[in-house]
Write a protein that holds these residues in place. Structure first.
Motif, short mmCIF file in Angstrom:
data_model
loop_
_atom_site.label_atom_id
_atom_site.label_comp_id
_atom_site.label_asym_id
_atom_site.label_seq_id
_atom_site.Cartn_x
_atom_site.Cartn_y
_atom_site.Cartn_z
N LEU A 1 0.83 -1.19 0.00
CA LEU A 1 0.00 0.00 0.00
C LEU A 1 0.87 1.25 0.00
CD1 LEU A 1 -2.67 -1.08 2.58
CD2 LEU A 1 -2.92 -1.00 0.13
N VAL A 2 0.30 2.35 -0.42
CA VAL A 2 1.04 3.62 -0.40
C VAL A 2 1.23 4.07 1.03
CG1 VAL A 2 0.93 6.02 -1.13
CG2 VAL A 2 0.17 4.22 -2.65
N ALA A 3 0.20 3.98 1.82
CA ALA A 3 0.30 4.41 3.22
C ALA A 3 -0.13 3.25 4.10
CB ALA A 3 -0.59 5.60 3.46
N GLU A 4 0.64 3.03 5.14
CA GLU A 4 0.31 1.97 6.10
C GLU A 4 0.13 2.61 7.46
OE1 GLU A 4 3.26 -1.04 6.01
OE2 GLU A 4 2.81 -1.63 3.95
N ARG A 5 -0.66 1.98 8.30
CA ARG A 5 -0.86 2.53 9.65
C ARG A 5 0.24 2.10 10.57
NH1 ARG A 5 -7.19 2.35 11.18
NH2 ARG A 5 -7.86 3.55 9.43
#
Length: 137
Positions: free
Chosen positions: A133-137
């Motif tokens: 993913l582009v952004a991960e938590r």
């Protein structure tokens, strides 16, 4: 035989009254302006207001006549559909009970039918392992 129906004649009458009103209002404004010394704003203003009132009233009358004509044509179409439905309905001793029901989309039998359950939505394919993913938590 009279050409056209009553709605058309009422529409023609409204148009005739509108034209007579426009001619009379224009004539009254012209007479008042000619009699005055200079250009009086009050008769001109009242003439414009009267013209707007005539246009609005004539438009409202013609709209109501149009709605009434549409309602009349719709009622006649429904009447023709009911007669045609009565002609299509089989009558006689050999008619099964289900066929004796009225034909149409809003019969009690059709309204009581329960729609079939739809197939569940297809599952999403698994995400490829190599992508992130582009952004991960």
């Amino acid at each position: 035989m009279m050409r056209g129906n009553m709605m058309q004649w009422v529409g023609r009458l409204v148009a005739a009254v509108f034209l007579v009103g426009v001619v009379a209002l224009t004539g009254a404004v012209v007479v008042l302006v000619r009699q005055a010394e200079g250009i009086p704003p009050w008769p001109v203003f009242m003439g414009v207001v009267g013209m707007v009132a005539l246009i609005l009233l004539a438009g409202a009358c013609l709209a109501l006549i149009s709605i009434a004509g549409s309602a009349q044509r719709s009622a006649e179409a429904l009447r023709r559909m009911a007669i045609r439905g009565a002609e299509l309905r089989p009558v006689g001793p050999a008619v099964p009970e289900a066929a004796a029901d009225p034909i149409g989309p809003f019969t009690p039998k059709n309204l009581q039918e329960v729609p079939k359950k739809a197939d569940p939505a297809p599952t999403r394919p698994a995400r490829p392992a190599g992508r992130s993913l582009v952004a991960e938590r």
